[in-house]
Design an enzyme around this catalytic site. Structure first.
Site, PDB file in Angstrom:
ATOM      1  N   SER A   1       0.888  -1.158   0.000  1.00 51.76           N
ATOM      2  CA  SER A   1       0.000   0.000   0.000  1.00 51.76           C
ATOM      3  C   SER A   1       0.932   1.215   0.000  1.00 51.76           C
ATOM      4  O   SER A   1       1.986   1.202  -0.645  1.00 51.76           O
ATOM      5  CB  SER A   1      -0.920  -0.016   1.220  1.00 51.76           C
ATOM      6  OG  SER A   1      -1.734   1.150   1.233  1.00 51.76           O
TER       7      SER A   1
ATOM      8  N   TYR B   1      -4.536   7.116  -7.103  1.00 50.74           N
ATOM      9  CA  TYR B   1      -3.493   6.390  -6.368  1.00 50.74           C
ATOM     10  C   TYR B   1      -3.919   6.159  -4.920  1.00 50.74           C
ATOM     11  O   TYR B   1      -3.829   5.048  -4.392  1.00 50.74           O
ATOM     12  CB  TYR B   1      -2.190   7.184  -6.423  1.00 50.74           C
ATOM     13  CG  TYR B   1      -1.011   6.478  -5.755  1.00 50.74           C
ATOM     14  CD1 TYR B   1      -0.455   5.341  -6.324  1.00 50.74           C
ATOM     15  CD2 TYR B   1      -0.469   6.953  -4.571  1.00 50.74           C
ATOM     16  CE1 TYR B   1       0.624   4.689  -5.716  1.00 50.74           C
ATOM     17  CE2 TYR B   1       0.604   6.321  -3.960  1.00 50.74           C
ATOM     18  CZ  TYR B   1       1.145   5.188  -4.540  1.00 50.74           C
ATOM     19  OH  TYR B   1       2.212   4.540  -3.944  1.00 50.74           O
TER      20      TYR B   1
ATOM     21  N   LYS C   1      -4.686   2.569  -3.132  1.00 51.05           N
ATOM     22  CA  LYS C   1      -3.864   2.075  -2.021  1.00 51.05           C
ATOM     23  C   LYS C   1      -4.701   1.885  -0.750  1.00 51.05           C
ATOM     24  O   LYS C   1      -4.356   1.052   0.088  1.00 51.05           O
ATOM     25  CB  LYS C   1      -2.683   3.021  -1.777  1.00 51.05           C
ATOM     26  CG  LYS C   1      -1.668   3.008  -2.926  1.00 51.05           C
ATOM     27  CD  LYS C   1      -1.036   1.636  -3.094  1.00 51.05           C
ATOM     28  CE  LYS C   1       0.005   1.592  -4.187  1.00 51.05           C
ATOM     29  NZ  LYS C   1       0.647   0.276  -4.335  1.00 51.05           N
TER      30      LYS C   1
END
Ligand SMILES: NC(=O)c1ccc[n+]([C@@H]2O[C@H](COP(=O)([O-])OP(=O)(O)OC[C@H]3O[C@@H](n4cnc5c(N)ncnc54)[C@H](O)[C@@H]3O)[C@@H](O)[C@H]2O)c1
Length: 342
Positions: free
Chosen positions: A143, A157, A161
């Protein structure tokens, strides 16, 4: 030192950065390796490097957005080594175009590109691995600090994550009873080709666009307790620990490499001073300490906000005092009135 002696471990993103450092360290610590990456040449290079050191390793060029690629790779790993004891699912991307628009400007292509690799690819990997792993196996998923806090300019993004953490926690609960552990890592900024792309230090076409300019506008060091970027081998040691039997009672966790990133200092900032596209403090705003730290230092904007809060709290106390005194006076008058009537 966390030993990986004799374990069979698959690693994605093995051609670069954190994945590459993990492959090197796992090999050094006695693991047999199935390495995967979309970049053929650098992958071949690392496979050659590790073979030359006598490490038992196979390399496979794959795109983790293809569930066929992923299933075939994991099946081939089991066929070659006979089992799979660990997996480091490290491959990931920050953006398609190295641009950092706010959410309303994010294109479908950008969203789909990032989600397809970081989230869907992660799902394909976990599914293939969990179908075949036996008790005692351990999985580590990449992550990011951005997967914990969110970050302006990086909605796809950050969302992808956060999703990695959701997959990790759920898989840990589902497969814990079978003796399989699943953890995530949430590194802070680590000096890799990915970070260089974010800061516009590599290929011309990867440079960030004009509006964001993270390299010039930001001072990430002001939020990093160690006041420096991390190195890939420093993350690899964390991954190796989580893959090893030394972490036998650790599952469903997300391990950050540094605290403080995008944490309290940013939340204290009044909206008007949040100019950073990237989530680090804007240039010129230095903090001397973290929330709760004895060396707490405030920026001018934070000092103003604190003074305003003090002023409001004093005014509130004054108003409460006036109210209280008025109540006592009213009771006194009432008693007098009753006396006069009697
Ligand atoms: N570098 C950092 O500051 C940082 C911080 C937090 C999290 N991370 C995460 O760590 C992981 C590794 O990052 P890094 O900095 O080493 O990046 P990197 O760009 O150096 O390496 C990523 C690797 O993943 C591979 N890859 C990308 N798409 C792929 C695909 N579709 N199929 C197969 N392989 C693919 C790339 O070819 C590359 O070798 C990523 O998941 C990243 O999000 C990095």
């Amino acid at each position: 030192m966390a030993s990986l002696q004799g374990k069979v471990i698959s690693i994605t993103g093995a051609a670069s950065g954190i994945g590459l450092a993990t492959a090197r360290l796992a090999g050094e610590r006695g693991a047999r390796l199935a390495l995967g990456d979309i970049q053929a040449e650098p992958l071949q290079k690392v496979v050659g490097e590790l073979k030359a050191q006598g490490i038992d390793v196979i390399g496979t060029v794959l795109n983790i957005t293809s569930n066929e690629d992923v299933d075939n790779w994991i099946a081939a790993t089991i066929k070659h080594f006979g089992r799979l004891d660990g997996a480091a699912n490290i491959a990931g991307v920050t953006t398609k175009e190295a641009k950092y628009p706010h959410l309303a400007e994010v294109s479908n292509e950008e969203w789909e590109f990032v989600m397809s690799i970081n989230t869907t690819g992660m799902f394909y990997l976990l599914r293939a691995q969990l179908r075949l792993m036996l008790p005692g196996a351990s999985i580590v998923n990449a992550s990011s600090g951005t997967g914990l806090f969110g970050r302006p300019g990086m909605a796809p993004y950050s969302a992808s994550k956060h999703a990695v953490i959701g997959l990790t926690k759920t898989a840990a609960k589902e497969y814990g009873p079978k003796g399989i552990r699943v953890n995530a890592i949430a590194p802070g900024p680590i000096k890799t080709p990915m970070l260089a792309r974010v800061y516009g230090e590599t290929k011309e076409e990867s440079k960030p666009n004009e509006e964001s300019k993270p390299k010039e506008d930001l001072k990430p060091m002001s939020t990093i307790p160690l006041a420096r970027f991390g190195e890939s081998p420093e993350v690899a040691t964390l991954v190796a620990f989580l893959l090893s039997d030394d972490s036998s009672y650790i599952t469903g966790t997300t391990r950050a490499t540094v605290t403080g990133l995008l944490g309290p200092p940013r939340f204290w900032q009044p909206a008007s001073s949040r100019k950073s596209t990237y989530g680090y403090l804007p240039a010129g705003q230095e903090l001397e300490g973290e929330a709760g730290s004895p060396r707490l230092g405030l920026t001018p904007a934070q000092k103003l906000a604190a003074a305003e809060a003090r002023r409001l709290s004093q005014a509130q106390k004054r108003a409460q005092g006036q109210l209280h005194r008025a109540g006592i006076e009213a009771q006194k008058q009432e008693r007098l009135r009753k006396k006069r009537v009697a």
